[in-house]
Motif scaffolding. Structure first.
Motif, short mmCIF file in Angstrom:
data_model
loop_
_atom_site.label_atom_id
_atom_site.label_comp_id
_atom_site.label_asym_id
_atom_site.label_seq_id
_atom_site.Cartn_x
_atom_site.Cartn_y
_atom_site.Cartn_z
N MET A 1 46.40 42.43 42.32
CA MET A 1 45.02 42.40 42.80
C MET A 1 44.25 44.10 42.77
O MET A 1 43.21 44.08 42.44
CB MET A 1 44.78 42.10 44.34
N SER A 2 45.29 44.90 42.93
CA SER A 2 44.91 46.29 42.79
C SER A 2 44.30 46.75 41.43
O SER A 2 43.42 47.31 41.13
CB SER A 2 45.77 47.28 43.38
N LYS A 3 45.12 46.02 40.41
CA LYS A 3 44.80 46.36 38.91
C LYS A 3 43.45 45.72 38.71
O LYS A 3 42.60 46.25 37.94
CB LYS A 3 46.05 45.79 38.04
N CYS A 4 43.38 44.52 39.12
CA CYS A 4 42.11 43.91 39.08
C CYS A 4 40.78 44.40 39.61
O CYS A 4 39.83 44.64 38.97
CB CYS A 4 42.11 42.43 39.41
N ALA A 5 41.17 45.28 40.99
CA ALA A 5 40.13 45.70 41.41
C ALA A 5 39.59 47.01 40.63
O ALA A 5 38.60 47.48 40.38
CB ALA A 5 40.60 46.10 42.90
N GLU A 6 40.85 47.99 40.04
CA GLU A 6 40.67 49.06 39.28
C GLU A 6 39.73 48.77 38.18
O GLU A 6 38.73 49.70 37.80
CB GLU A 6 42.02 49.70 38.97
N ARG A 7 40.07 47.80 37.28
CA ARG A 7 39.45 47.28 36.25
C ARG A 7 38.05 46.87 36.38
O ARG A 7 37.07 47.24 35.57
CB ARG A 7 40.14 46.29 35.59
N TYR A 8 37.67 46.27 37.76
CA TYR A 8 36.43 45.96 37.93
C TYR A 8 35.65 47.01 38.13
O TYR A 8 34.38 47.24 37.84
CB TYR A 8 36.47 44.90 39.11
N LYS A 9 36.11 48.07 38.99
CA LYS A 9 35.51 48.96 39.24
C LYS A 9 34.99 49.95 37.90
O LYS A 9 33.90 50.45 37.87
CB LYS A 9 36.42 50.19 40.45
N GLY A 10 35.90 50.17 37.19
CA GLY A 10 35.73 50.66 35.56
C GLY A 10 34.67 50.15 34.90
O GLY A 10 33.88 50.56 34.37
N MET A 11 34.59 48.64 35.12
CA MET A 11 33.84 47.92 34.16
C MET A 11 32.44 48.22 34.98
O MET A 11 31.30 48.26 34.20
CB MET A 11 33.92 46.67 34.64
N LEU A 12 32.21 48.22 36.23
CA LEU A 12 30.76 48.44 36.85
C LEU A 12 30.41 49.83 36.49
O LEU A 12 29.18 50.13 36.40
CB LEU A 12 30.95 48.25 38.36
N SER A 13 31.34 50.85 36.50
CA SER A 13 30.79 52.10 36.38
C SER A 13 30.30 52.39 34.83
O SER A 13 29.31 52.95 34.59
CB SER A 13 32.13 53.20 36.56
N GLU A 14 30.90 51.96 33.98
CA GLU A 14 30.59 51.62 32.70
C GLU A 14 29.34 51.20 32.18
O GLU A 14 28.42 51.64 31.77
CB GLU A 14 31.76 51.04 31.71
N ALA A 15 29.17 50.02 32.92
CA ALA A 15 27.80 49.28 33.14
C ALA A 15 26.58 50.20 33.58
O ALA A 15 25.71 50.17 33.15
CB ALA A 15 28.00 47.82 33.52
N ARG A 16 26.89 50.69 34.68
CA ARG A 16 25.81 51.48 35.38
C ARG A 16 25.64 52.69 34.47
O ARG A 16 24.46 52.97 34.27
CB ARG A 16 26.43 51.88 36.84
#
Length: 136
Positions: A1-16
């Protein structure tokens, strides 16, 4: 779950940052995120996190701590360095590999002082003992 959360955060940051909707993000979700990113609270939190990442962990004037190893783990760097050197990599060799920039400067003062301390201990340990020609 922590790896998934980290990747999701990275994806959001890149999109933003690129301000372009990704194909896999529904339009309704994308449009709901945009106003949130414009709030003062979000901007303040983002600025604080940026300052935290740039903080000088080694004390004033040491610079932000950064390694030059990219996304590889130190274990992976040690394995590759062992293969490159043809012998097990010593910690000071790994430190040199992961904390020295292309221009041969250390990334921060703490890394440099750590490396210098290790090298001085190695140098003093390789000096011959008094009255002997063999290093101790």
């Amino acid at each position: 779950m922590s790896k998934c959360a980290e990747r999701y955060k990275g994806m959001l940051s890149e999109a933003r940052l690129c301000e372009k909707k990704r194909k896999h993000i529904p339009v309704s979700i994308w449009e709901s995120w945009k106003p949130h990113w414009e709030t003062e609270a979000f901007k303040a939190k983002s600025a604080q996190c940026s300052r935290n990442r740039l903080s000088e962990k080694g004390g004033e004037g040491s610079g932000p701590s950064r390694h030059t190893g990219g996304s590889r783990t130190h274990r992976e760097h040690a394995r590759l360095l062992t293969k490159e050197l043809g012998k097990p990599a010593h910690p000071h060799e790994l430190l040199n590999k992961t904390h020295v920039k292309a221009n041969k400067e250390f990334v921060d003062q703490k890394s440099k002082s750590t490396y210098d301390a290790i090298m001085s201990k190695i140098a003093s340990a390789s000096q011959p003992e008094d009255g002997s020609s063999e290093p101790h």
